[in-house]
Design a protein around this motif. Structure first.
Motif, PDB file in Angstrom:
ATOM      1  N   UNK A  80       0.814  -1.222   0.000  1.00 12.51           N
ATOM      2  CA  UNK A  80       0.000   0.000   0.000  1.00 12.51           C
ATOM      3  C   UNK A  80       0.845   1.269   0.000  1.00 12.51           C
ATOM      4  N   UNK A  81       1.996   1.198   0.686  1.00 15.55           N
ATOM      5  CA  UNK A  81       2.833   2.391   0.807  1.00 15.55           C
ATOM      6  C   UNK A  81       3.660   2.630  -0.453  1.00 15.55           C
ATOM      7  N   UNK A  92       7.770  10.188  -9.069  1.00 19.95           N
ATOM      8  CA  UNK A  92       7.509  11.260  -8.096  1.00 19.95           C
ATOM      9  C   UNK A  92       8.335  11.031  -6.835  1.00 19.95           C
ATOM     10  N   UNK A  93       8.640  12.122  -6.141  1.00 24.13           N
ATOM     11  CA  UNK A  93       9.443  11.992  -4.928  1.00 24.13           C
ATOM     12  C   UNK A  93       8.610  11.431  -3.785  1.00 24.13           C
ATOM     13  N   UNK A 296       0.858  16.475  -4.245  1.00 23.95           N
ATOM     14  CA  UNK A 296       1.856  17.488  -4.581  1.00 23.95           C
ATOM     15  C   UNK A 296       2.354  18.275  -3.381  1.00 23.95           C
ATOM     16  N   UNK A 297       1.650  18.198  -2.257  1.00 21.58           N
ATOM     17  CA  UNK A 297       2.115  18.899  -1.054  1.00 21.58           C
ATOM     18  C   UNK A 297       3.433  18.299  -0.564  1.00 21.58           C
ATOM     19  N   UNK A 298       4.292  19.156  -0.040  1.00 26.05           N
ATOM     20  CA  UNK A 298       5.511  18.680   0.625  1.00 26.05           C
ATOM     21  C   UNK A 298       5.247  18.702   2.120  1.00 26.05           C
ATOM     22  N   UNK A 299       5.410  17.553   2.733  1.00 17.88           N
ATOM     23  CA  UNK A 299       4.980  17.373   4.118  1.00 17.88           C
ATOM     24  C   UNK A 299       6.182  16.999   4.977  1.00 17.88           C
ATOM     25  N   UNK A 300       6.301  17.674   6.126  1.00 21.64           N
ATOM     26  CA  UNK A 300       7.431  17.388   7.018  1.00 21.64           C
ATOM     27  C   UNK A 300       6.978  17.209   8.458  1.00 21.64           C
ATOM     28  N   UNK A 301       7.217  16.023   8.973  1.00 16.53           N
ATOM     29  CA  UNK A 301       7.007  15.748  10.393  1.00 16.53           C
ATOM     30  C   UNK A 301       8.396  15.578  10.999  1.00 16.53           C
ATOM     31  N   UNK A 322       0.538   8.351  -0.906  1.00 14.98           N
ATOM     32  CA  UNK A 322       1.332   8.757  -2.067  1.00 14.98           C
ATOM     33  C   UNK A 322       1.971  10.123  -1.905  1.00 14.98           C
ATOM     34  N   UNK A 323       2.241  10.501  -0.666  1.00 15.79           N
ATOM     35  CA  UNK A 323       2.742  11.841  -0.367  1.00 15.79           C
ATOM     36  C   UNK A 323       4.256  11.940  -0.560  1.00 15.79           C
ATOM     37  N   UNK A 324       4.757  13.181  -0.490  1.00 14.86           N
ATOM     38  CA  UNK A 324       6.180  13.422  -0.377  1.00 14.86           C
ATOM     39  C   UNK A 324       6.464  13.733   1.079  1.00 14.86           C
ATOM     40  N   UNK A 325       7.256  12.892   1.731  1.00 17.01           N
ATOM     41  CA  UNK A 325       7.506  13.039   3.165  1.00 17.01           C
ATOM     42  C   UNK A 325       8.979  13.339   3.406  1.00 17.01           C
ATOM     43  N   UNK A 326       9.238  14.315   4.253  1.00 18.17           N
ATOM     44  CA  UNK A 326      10.615  14.730   4.490  1.00 18.17           C
ATOM     45  C   UNK A 326      11.167  14.008   5.724  1.00 18.17           C
ATOM     46  N   UNK A 327      12.354  13.462   5.581  1.00 18.70           N
ATOM     47  CA  UNK A 327      13.021  12.762   6.687  1.00 18.70           C
ATOM     48  C   UNK A 327      14.257  13.582   7.069  1.00 18.70           C
ATOM     49  N   UNK A 328      14.299  14.022   8.316  1.00 17.59           N
ATOM     50  CA  UNK A 328      15.366  14.926   8.750  1.00 17.59           C
ATOM     51  C   UNK A 328      16.266  14.230   9.760  1.00 17.59           C
ATOM     52  N   UNK A 329      17.566  14.254   9.459  1.00 17.71           N
ATOM     53  CA  UNK A 329      18.522  13.555  10.309  1.00 17.71           C
ATOM     54  C   UNK A 329      18.898  14.356  11.561  1.00 17.71           C
ATOM     55  N   UNK A 330      18.755  15.677  11.479  1.00 16.77           N
ATOM     56  CA  UNK A 330      19.371  16.531  12.499  1.00 16.77           C
ATOM     57  C   UNK A 330      18.473  16.955  13.644  1.00 16.77           C
ATOM     58  N   UNK A 331      18.815  18.090  14.228  1.00 18.70           N
ATOM     59  CA  UNK A 331      18.115  18.637  15.391  1.00 18.70           C
ATOM     60  C   UNK A 331      17.731  20.095  15.098  1.00 18.70           C
TER      61      UNK A 331
END
Ligand code: ATP
Ligand code: MG
Length: 646
Positions: A80-81, A92-93, A296-301, A322-331
């Motif tokens: 599904x993902x 798509x990203x 098309x939205x850019x989403x960041x949690x 089917x979103x674009x999800x941001x993964x952040x390594x830092x602080x």
């Protein structure tokens, strides 16, 4: 609306959003009147290999406590993902990865995600990992962490993600707790410019976990590590040798998907078990409606995948949509306190979701760090994890969002799998500090200590009276503790452990943990209200309030206060703050003791651990309880050292 500060929904937003207020009320009504029909319809939002015919089978007790959704359907979470989107979104990203160092980032398409995940799934299979096995993931926030989770889901292995900041002991306890034979880690992590010795920690932990026969290691920094040829496998080598086709295993709806330990704010962490079908329906549906996610939205949690927020709202919810999800390594504060907003500008983030602890920390740094960024791409702001003080809410709204963005204050728990009480952007007028109204299908109830239901406006213990698909199914290996913790306090209700107030408009205000309620001369008080009053003072950055034994009042109020950067503690300021709280709330809330706190004891997920502060206030340092999830033990030593009237 009764309260003075209400932020109505902007007209154009109501029109563009998935639901406006009339539609919310209508859908909510349907979901409560006929949950079977409602969830039968929304259960179809995911792809089922074999469609379900049964929707729900739940008993909260008495008798055999069980929770089952979509029981006879079969599906696969990873399918599904990823796979489901390939015909339309291959290029798509899916994931934007932003490194700890601002010069590093990467875009990963759905097509690449498919190949990377499938290869690693095959690599695990080659080492004997199979359906039902538990796999521990102890990783930094790099794309491979999400690949590892999805690869487990693909082959039906049950993952248990352990936050990369935990010690070898905490890791060992969690590996033993779910009896896993396989661990996935990296040589070292990178956070705020510092290296985290993940492989070395794993080696230490495994001394007490003899059953682990495989450790996959991602090369992140290339730092020096020890190597056990029989046990350790380089991620890259294993993937290079693996095929990029790996069929997704057909899973029953109630097959386990993951185990995840709670934050440990109120006691020793609980190994929450979530299953496949219902969880995915609920995580993806809440992600769509609560964040009003559009293609098309850019989403960041900003959460870590080590917490439930990372599971549901970095990985499973967004990718299933089917979103674009941001993964952040830092602080948030590396290299500077502008980092969050710089990342928003760099990747044109539209939806931003973080925690009150981060908001308060950034607030403390002043306006300049925010103002020198644009933030013009941001449309919606979200928060989760603790009650957000109205002062911090206003700052988030006015300074970060420049008054333009709605805020979703989302209340939920590891146990609930997804958001339960929250505004919907196009539907809910906002009140700073309130999580507002229930999501579809959620029936909150307030009960007094005798279990009597409180109708209308009032305050009490927050329970949920009926199940929703994302609810936890058990505590891994300890069904009795599950029944005891959640279903034995009030008959037939799920007890959340949180205190809550409902106002005249039916809005919910979380007042803090029930364990933390203070009783001053017979007046019950949540910690959130007193803390918010303190934080509303211009010089205060953060505060935590607890009760302590008091000869006359029964309990007195002990407040710990962290000042804004650049402010100096003084006796005058102490008096000023005491008077301030008296004025803000009333004489009953006057702090009896007020201690300066350079820092507050927090869990690794950033929540204040009041149970430790209570011990300090009570002068009882001998037994601080489970401190395994405490982020910085030196904070506690300082507070003990400087306790008032020792
Ligand atoms: P433990 O259960 O081990 O004590 P924990 O409760 O902190 O740890 P989580 O499941 O991560 O573990 O956190 C859920 C809790 O966080 C909720 O019960 C609530 O107290 C708090 N919380 C989460 N979101 C909000 C919110 N928006 N407003 C108020 N409180 C919140
Ligand atoms: Mg909890």
């Amino acid at each position: 609306m009764s309260d003075a500060t209400v932020f109505p929904v902007p007209e154009d937003l109501a029109q563009k959003a998935w639901v406006d207020e009339p539609r919310y009320l209508e859908m909510y009504q349907q979901s409560i009147e006929d949950p079977e029909a409602f969830w039968a319809e929304h259960g179809k939002r995911i792809h089922w290999f074999k469609p379900f015919t049964k929707v729900k089978d739940v008993n909260y007790g008495p008798g055999d406590v069980h929770i089952r959704w979509y029981e006879d359907g079969t599906t696969n979470v990873c399918y599904n993902a990823i796979d489901r989107h390939l015909p339309t979104k291959k290029d798509d990203t899916a994931i934007i990865w932003e490194g700890d160092d601002p010069s590093e980032h990467e875009y990963i398409t759905y097509g690449q995600l498919h190949d990377n995940v499938s290869r690693f799934a095959n690599a695990m299979k080659a080492r004997g990992v199979k359906k039902g096995d538990r796999v521990t993931i102890y990783m930094p926030m790099i794309p491979e962490a999400t690949y590892a989770m999805l690869a487990c889901a693909r082959i039906g292995a049950v993952h248990s993600v352990v936050f990369g900041g935990f010690s070898p002991d905490a890791l060992a306890g969690r590996i033993q707790g779910c009896e896993s034979n396989c661990v996935i880690t990296a040589d070292e992590g990178l956070r705020g410019g510092r290296k985290v010795p993940l492989k070395a920690n794993t080696d230490k932990a495994l001394k007490s976990c003899p059953d682990v026969d495989t450790v996959f290691v991602v090369k992140r920094t290339g730092g020096d590590i020890n190597w056990d040829d029989k046990r350790d496998v380089w991620w890259d080598e294993a993937c290079a040798a693996a095929d990029k086709e790996c069929p997704a295993e057909e899973m029953k709806a109630e097959d386990p998907l993951f185990i995840l330990f709670t934050s440990g704010s109120t006691g020793n962490p609980k190994g929450v078990l979530h299953t496949t079908g219902g969880y995915l329906v609920y995580a993806s549906m809440t992600h769509k409606y609560v964040f009003d996610y559009h293609d098309g939205d850019i989403y960041w949690c900003t959460a870590d995948v080590g917490w439930i927020t990372g599971h549901s709202y970095i990985v499973y919810g967004p990718l299933t949509n089917g979103a674009t999800t941001l993964v952040f390594e830092g602080v948030p504060n590396y290299p500077t306190a502008s980092r969050f907003w710089e990342v928003c500008d760099k990747h044109k983030v539209n939806i931003f979701y973080t925690a009150p602890t981060a908001i308060r920390a950034l607030m403390r740094e002043g306006l300049e760090a925010v103002k020198r960024t644009s933030r013009s791409s941001i449309r919606l702001l979200g928060t989760v994890g603790e009650p957000i003080n109205p002062e911090a809410w206003m700052w988030y709204h006015q300074v970060v969002g420049e008054g333009r963005c709605q805020i979703v204050d989302t209340w939920w728990q590891t146990e609930t799998g997804g958001i339960l009480i929250t505004p919907l952007p196009g539907a809910t007028p906002l009140k700073p500090g309130s999580a507002t109204r229930p999501f579809f299908g959620v029936k909150p109830l307030l009960v007094d200590n005798e279990g009597k239901v409180i109708e209308g406006a009032g305050e009490g213990n927050l329970c949920i009276s009926d199940s929703w698909p994302g609810q936890m199914r058990t505590l891994y290996g300890d069904h009795e503790r599950f029944v005891q913790t959640y279903f034995s306090t009030y008959d037939g209700l799920y007890f959340t452990g949180d205190g809550c107030r409902r106002d005249e408009d039916g809005y919910y205000w979380i007042t803090g943990r029930v364990d933390d309620v203070i009783n001053v001369s017979g007046h019950r008080m949540g910690t959130a209200e007193v803390e918010s009053a303190l934080v509303a003072h211009a010089k205060v950055a953060e505060s935590a309030v607890v009760g302590y034994p008091h000869d006359i009042k029964g309990q007195g109020i002990y407040a710990y206060v962290t000042l804004n950067a650049g402010e100096e503690p003084s006796d005058e300021l102490r008096k000023e703050l005491v008077v301030w709280v008296r004025k803000e709330i009333g004489p009953i809330a006057t702090p009896d003791m007020l201690q300066w706190a350079p820092g507050l004891p927090k869990t690794r997920s950033g929540k204040i651990m009041r149970r430790i502060l209570r011990k300090i206030a009570e002068n009882d340092y001998g037994s601080l309880g489970d401190t395994s999830t405490l982020a910085d033990p030196s904070v506690v030593d300082d507070l003990i050292e400087n306790r008032m009237n020792k």
